[in-house]
Design an enzyme around this catalytic site. Structure first.
Site, PDB file in Angstrom:
ATOM      1  N   VAL A  13       0.864  -1.173   0.000  1.00 27.63           N
ATOM      2  CA  VAL A  13       0.000   0.000   0.000  1.00 27.63           C
ATOM      3  C   VAL A  13       0.903   1.226   0.000  1.00 27.63           C
ATOM      4  CG1 VAL A  13      -1.994  -1.075   1.102  1.00 27.63           C
ATOM      5  CG2 VAL A  13      -0.191  -0.096   2.520  1.00 27.63           C
ATOM      6  N   SER A  14       0.354   2.372  -0.369  1.00 27.08           N
ATOM      7  CA  SER A  14       1.186   3.551  -0.576  1.00 27.08           C
ATOM      8  C   SER A  14       1.514   4.324   0.682  1.00 27.08           C
ATOM      9  CB  SER A  14       0.510   4.494  -1.591  1.00 27.08           C
ATOM     10  OG  SER A  14       0.366   3.840  -2.827  1.00 27.08           O
ATOM     11  N   THR A  15       0.634   4.248   1.704  1.00 26.97           N
ATOM     12  CA  THR A  15       0.862   5.028   2.918  1.00 26.97           C
ATOM     13  C   THR A  15       0.696   4.166   4.148  1.00 26.97           C
ATOM     14  OG1 THR A  15      -1.474   5.698   3.029  1.00 26.97           O
ATOM     15  CG2 THR A  15       0.032   7.143   1.815  1.00 26.97           C
ATOM     16  N   GLN A  18      -2.861   3.078   5.307  1.00 27.14           N
ATOM     17  CA  GLN A  18      -3.643   2.171   4.497  1.00 27.14           C
ATOM     18  C   GLN A  18      -3.363   0.740   4.942  1.00 27.14           C
ATOM     19  OE1 GLN A  18      -2.267   3.421   0.554  1.00 27.14           O
ATOM     20  NE2 GLN A  18      -4.242   4.371   0.165  1.00 27.14           N
TER      21      GLN A  18
END
Length: 206
Positions: A13-15, A18
Site C-alpha cells: 500500500v502507498s501510505t 492504508q
C-alpha cells in the site's frame, strides 16, 4: 533434485495508514512480504528487495495486481523478467495472468502485461493531472490553502515530555502526536526544556 518451491505473497500500500487486509485474502501462503511505501521507485522499497532476494527457483509469487508490484511499465516488465530469470512463477491475481519461466509464456499474456501495465500507468498520470488542475483552479478562486501547522499546546508539550521520558524516540513521538520533529522540540521549549530527549532521559535516571 528439483526444488518443490513455496508460495510467496507480496502486498503493498502507498501510505502507513492504508491496510493490505484485502490483498491476497484467503490465500494459503508460506511467506508474505508486506510493504507500506510508494511504488514510484523500486529501489526505495525494502520489502520488495527482500522478496526478490528471498525467492528461489520453483517458488510461486502471488501479487494482488500489477500496480502493486510496479507503478510504471518499464519497472513492471523488468521485475517480471528478473523473477522469471530466477525461476519464479509470477501470478497477478486480479488480472488472472501467470508468467511461468518453465513454460513458453503465450504472446497474448505478454501483450496483456504490456497493454494493461501501460493503461494503468496512463490512468495514474490522468489522476495526477486532474489533481494539479484542481489545485490550480482552487488557487485562482482563492479557495486553496496549505494545511496549517498544528498548534503547539501545553497538553501536547506535557504528553511529548512523558513519551520521551519513557524512552521513545523523537521521531516516534512526532508520529504519535501527528506533528513534525521540529514541533516536538518546540513544544519542549515551551516547558523550558532545552536539549530534547537526552536531557529528559538523564533527568529521569537521577
Amino acid at each position: 533434485m528439483t526444488n518443490p518451491g513455496i508460495r510467496v505473497g507480496y502486498m503493498r500500500v502507498s501510505t502507513v495508514d492504508q491496510h493490505t487486509d484485502r490483498q491476497l485474502a484467503g490465500m494459503n501462503l508460506d511467506k508474505v512480504f508486506e510493504e507500506k511505501a510508494s511504488g514510484k521507485n523500486t529501489g526505495d522499497r525494502p520489502e520488495l528487495l527482500r522478496m526478490i532476494d528471498y525467492v528461489r527457483e520453483g517458488d510461486d509469487l502471488f501479487v494482488h495486481s500489477m500496480d502493486r508490484l510496479a507503478r510504471n511499465l518499464n519497472d513492471l516488465l523488468q521485475l517480471v523478467q528478473q523473477l522469471n530469470d530466477k525461476g519464479v512463477t509470477v501470478h497477478f491475481v486480479k488480472e488472472g495472468l501467470v508468467f511461468d519461466p518453465n513454460k513458453a509464456t503465450s504472446p497474448m499474456s505478454k501483450l496483456m502485461l504490456s497493454v494493461m501495465g501501460a493503461v494503468s500507468e496512463f490512468e495514474r498520470s490522468l489522476i495526477l493531472e486532474r489533481q494539479r488542475e484542481g489545485i490550480a483552479l482552487a488557487k485562482a478562486r482563492g479557495a486553496y490553502a496549505k494545511p496549517r501547522r498544528k498548534k503547539i499546546t501545553t497538553d501536547m508539550a506535557i504528553k511529548a515530555k512523558h513519551l520521551l521520558v519513557t524512552g521513545k524516540s523523537v521521531t516516534t513521538v512526532a508520529k504519535e502526536l501527528g506533528v513534525s520533529r521540529t514541533s516536538v522540540y518546540r513544544s519542549l521549549s515551551t516547558l523550558g526544556i532545552k536539549g530534547g530527549r537526552d536531557v529528559l532521559v538523564q533527568e529521569a535516571q537521577r
